[in-house]
Design an enzyme around this catalytic site. Structure first.
Site, short mmCIF file in Angstrom:
data_model
loop_
_atom_site.label_atom_id
_atom_site.label_comp_id
_atom_site.label_asym_id
_atom_site.label_seq_id
_atom_site.Cartn_x
_atom_site.Cartn_y
_atom_site.Cartn_z
N GLU A 9 8.29 19.53 -23.25
CA GLU A 9 7.75 19.88 -21.92
C GLU A 9 8.31 21.23 -21.46
O GLU A 9 7.65 21.98 -20.75
CB GLU A 9 8.05 18.78 -20.89
N LYS A 24 6.98 23.75 -12.32
CA LYS A 24 6.07 22.63 -12.12
C LYS A 24 5.75 22.46 -10.63
O LYS A 24 4.59 22.26 -10.25
CB LYS A 24 6.66 21.34 -12.69
N ASN A 50 -1.38 20.12 -18.72
CA ASN A 50 -1.76 19.19 -19.79
C ASN A 50 -1.77 19.84 -21.17
O ASN A 50 -2.19 19.21 -22.15
CB ASN A 50 -3.16 18.59 -19.52
N GLU A 55 -4.55 17.22 -9.24
CA GLU A 55 -5.14 17.74 -10.47
C GLU A 55 -6.67 17.89 -10.39
O GLU A 55 -7.41 17.33 -11.20
CB GLU A 55 -4.76 16.85 -11.67
N HIS A 93 -1.20 17.97 -24.49
CA HIS A 93 -1.18 16.53 -24.20
C HIS A 93 -2.40 15.77 -24.71
O HIS A 93 -2.31 14.57 -24.91
CB HIS A 93 -1.01 16.29 -22.69
N ARG A 110 0.82 -1.23 0.00
CA ARG A 110 0.00 0.00 0.00
C ARG A 110 0.84 1.27 0.00
O ARG A 110 0.39 2.35 0.34
CB ARG A 110 -0.97 0.03 1.18
N LYS A 158 2.88 11.95 -10.34
CA LYS A 158 1.98 11.18 -11.21
C LYS A 158 2.71 9.90 -11.61
O LYS A 158 3.85 9.96 -12.09
CB LYS A 158 1.65 11.96 -12.49
N HIS A 213 6.88 10.33 -26.92
CA HIS A 213 5.97 11.18 -26.14
C HIS A 213 6.29 12.67 -26.33
O HIS A 213 5.40 13.47 -26.62
CB HIS A 213 6.07 10.80 -24.65
N ARG A 271 -3.71 22.28 -11.75
CA ARG A 271 -2.71 21.41 -12.39
C ARG A 271 -3.10 21.03 -13.82
O ARG A 271 -2.25 20.60 -14.61
CB ARG A 271 -2.48 20.16 -11.53
N HIS A 299 -1.18 12.90 -26.76
CA HIS A 299 -1.38 11.50 -26.36
C HIS A 299 -2.11 10.73 -27.46
O HIS A 299 -1.81 9.56 -27.71
CB HIS A 299 -2.20 11.43 -25.07
P1 NAD Z 1 11.89 7.02 -21.88
O1 NAD Z 1 11.84 6.74 -20.45
O2 NAD Z 1 11.36 5.98 -22.81
O3 NAD Z 1 13.39 7.40 -22.27
C1 NAD Z 1 13.69 7.67 -23.62
C2 NAD Z 1 14.83 6.78 -24.11
O4 NAD Z 1 16.06 7.27 -23.57
C3 NAD Z 1 14.72 5.33 -23.69
O5 NAD Z 1 15.17 4.52 -24.73
C4 NAD Z 1 15.70 5.23 -22.50
O6 NAD Z 1 16.20 3.95 -22.33
C5 NAD Z 1 16.77 6.19 -22.93
N1 NAD Z 1 17.57 6.83 -21.90
C6 NAD Z 1 17.19 7.24 -20.68
N2 NAD Z 1 18.17 7.91 -20.08
C7 NAD Z 1 19.22 7.93 -20.92
C8 NAD Z 1 20.52 8.50 -20.89
N3 NAD Z 1 20.95 9.26 -19.86
N4 NAD Z 1 21.33 8.32 -21.95
C9 NAD Z 1 20.91 7.61 -23.04
N5 NAD Z 1 19.69 7.07 -23.14
C10 NAD Z 1 18.84 7.22 -22.09
O7 NAD Z 1 11.07 8.36 -22.25
P2 NAD Z 1 11.03 9.82 -21.61
O8 NAD Z 1 10.94 10.73 -22.77
O9 NAD Z 1 12.06 10.03 -20.59
O10 NAD Z 1 9.62 9.81 -20.84
C11 NAD Z 1 8.42 9.62 -21.55
C12 NAD Z 1 7.43 8.96 -20.61
O11 NAD Z 1 7.19 9.84 -19.51
C13 NAD Z 1 6.08 8.69 -21.25
O12 NAD Z 1 5.64 7.41 -20.88
C14 NAD Z 1 5.18 9.76 -20.65
O13 NAD Z 1 3.84 9.34 -20.59
C15 NAD Z 1 5.79 9.93 -19.28
N6 NAD Z 1 5.52 11.23 -18.66
C16 NAD Z 1 5.09 11.24 -17.38
C17 NAD Z 1 4.85 12.45 -16.74
C18 NAD Z 1 4.45 12.45 -15.29
O14 NAD Z 1 4.11 13.52 -14.77
N7 NAD Z 1 4.49 11.32 -14.61
C19 NAD Z 1 5.08 13.66 -17.41
C20 NAD Z 1 5.54 13.62 -18.72
C21 NAD Z 1 5.77 12.38 -19.34
N1 GLY Z 2 2.86 16.21 -16.85
C1 GLY Z 2 1.67 16.78 -16.36
C2 GLY Z 2 1.54 16.74 -14.89
O1 GLY Z 2 2.42 16.28 -14.19
O2 GLY Z 2 0.56 17.16 -14.36
#
Ligand code: NAD
Ligand code: GLY
Length: 355
Positions: free
Chosen positions: A183, A222, A240, A232, A243, A119, A141, A258, A236, A247
């Site tokens: 972003e 942020k 988006n 949110e 997005h 939990r 998130k 993304h 918040r 998305h």
């Molecule tokens: P990702 O985690 O897939 O990383 C992108 C690529 O870079 C991957 O192939 C990874 O293995 C590689 N990588 C990571 N660090 C590296 C480094 N230092 N050197 C070389 N390669 C490296 O993608 P991302 O763009 O980091 O994140 C996208 C994800 O984040 C999506 O799933 C999206 O929905 C999510 N997201 C979440 C929030 C949130 O608030 N939780 C906000 C925005 C995006």
């Molecule tokens: N990436 C949007 C949020 O964290 O609310």
């Protein structure tokens, strides 16, 4: 070194975000004694492990490491449950800690596993992509994609710590740098100072030194929103921007990440905003041109009709046949639209023809 704190009224715990160099060799290595005492697990992906596995092993010696295959396509229930199993097999307890070292995918899945295990246990986020440092690791998130919908299963749970180190950018492919800029430009659309800096530095938007210098500012923007509205329920929603369309494009099978989808989504949505009363044309046109500076693909090349249809699955929608989206209106001001599906689809197609 810069420290930013998020203390939400709703949550008893504080989330401490530390921007500093040498996160692995100094910060995590010095945390190791208490991590060992409480029990911990390192969660990362195959690419990050290939690049940093040795360093991680040396700094966090003795902690088990669970590695997921890299990529959004693995942000799913199989990975989540495999990780939860590894946590159980490692004998983690209620006071144990999950250390997520990777991009937004690792952060989202790791954060969700930490929020579910017994939990909820503590999670430390060590974001290694630009996108994860300026956005996904901050704010609590967590999610996996499910049944063809982005982030359908998730939870809000603030990480106890976030350690952001720009040294990780050194190994990022240029494409991933551009993804993070999606972003950053979104934050710029909400903050006049950052917007000005981005416009002034147009010729070096992908310069790693410049990007490292604006990471703390992005986190602060942020954090200020999340502090006021962690779950949110109102404010918040402004985060988006871009997005809903982004998305949908991401799910449409276009060969885009993304961050690229967010850039294209923001471009289309800034055009949509022109239809709203009070829209600032000059601001929206500067926003559009910043996005065009960063995008390397042609934003007209995608099937916006299929994307529009997929936007109907978006979590933010409150009505069956309408699409709910946040669009940038003027500096720092966002407008929330609820468009009937047919109108949204027509608008995207029209914008695509005139871009
Ligand atoms: P990702 O985690 O897939 O990383 C992108 C690529 O870079 C991957 O192939 C990874 O293995 C590689 N990588 C990571 N660090 C590296 C480094 N230092 N050197 C070389 N390669 C490296 O993608 P991302 O763009 O980091 O994140 C996208 C994800 O984040 C999506 O799933 C999206 O929905 C999510 N997201 C979440 C929030 C949130 O608030 N939780 C906000 C925005 C995006
Ligand atoms: N990436 C949007 C949020 O964290 O609310």
């Amino acid at each position: 070194m810069k420290t930013i704190r998020i203390k939400c009224r709703e949550t008893a715990k504080e989330s401490v975000i530390i921007c500093r160099k040498n996160v692995l060799s100094k910060q995590l290595a010095s945390d190791l004694p208490w991590l060992k005492e409480r029990g911990g697990i390192v969660f990362t992906d195959s690419n990050v492990f290939a690049l940093y596995g040795k360093q991680i092993g040396a700094c966090l010696e003795g902690l088990p490491v669970f590695t997921m295959p890299a990529g959004e396509e693995n942000k799913n229930e199989q990975t989540l449950f495999a990780l939860l199993r590894a946590m159980a097999e490692a004998g983690l307890r209620r006071n144990s800690v999950l250390i997520a070292i990777g991009g937004g995918v690792v952060g989202d899945v790791g954060g969700l596993a930490a929020s579910l295990y017994m939990r909820g246990i503590d999670c430390i986020q060590v974001p290694t992509t630009l996108l994860a440092q300026v956005d996904s690791s901050v704010g609590g998130k967590t999610a996996i994609d499910f049944c063809g919908v982005k982030n359908l299963i998730g939870a809000f749970r603030q990480p106890v710590r976030v350690y952001a180190d720009p040294a990780f950018f050194g190994t990022l492919p240029p494409r991933e740098i551009r993804c993070g800029l999606g972003e950053i430009i979104k934050h710029g659309a909400l903050n006049a100072r950052l917007f000005g800096e981005l416009l002034e530095n147009r010729s070096r938007l992908t310069d790693l030194g410049f990007l490292a210098s604006i990471v703390p500012e992005n986190i602060q923007i942020k954090a200020d929103v999340v502090r006021k509205d962690p779950a949110e329920t109102g404010l918040r929603r402004c985060l988006n921007l871009g997005h809903t369309t982004g998305h949908a494009l991401e799910l449409s099978g276009a060969d885009l990440s993304h961050g690229e989808c967010v850039l294209i989504g923001l471009l289309y949505e800034s055009r949509l905003a022109l239809r709203c009363r009070g829209a600032d044309g000059e601001y929206l046109s500067s926003l559009g041109s910043l996005i065009r500076d960063v995008l390397v693909c042609d934003p007209r090349a995608f099937d916006m009709r299929s994307a529009a249809h997929l936007a109907l699955l978006d979590k933010k929608n409150t009505k069956k046949d309408s699409v709910t989206l946040a669009v940038p209106l003027r500096m720092g001001e966002v407008s929330y639209l609820e468009l009937p599906y047919a109108e949204y689809e027509r608008a995207l197609e029209k914008i695509g023809r005139t871009l």
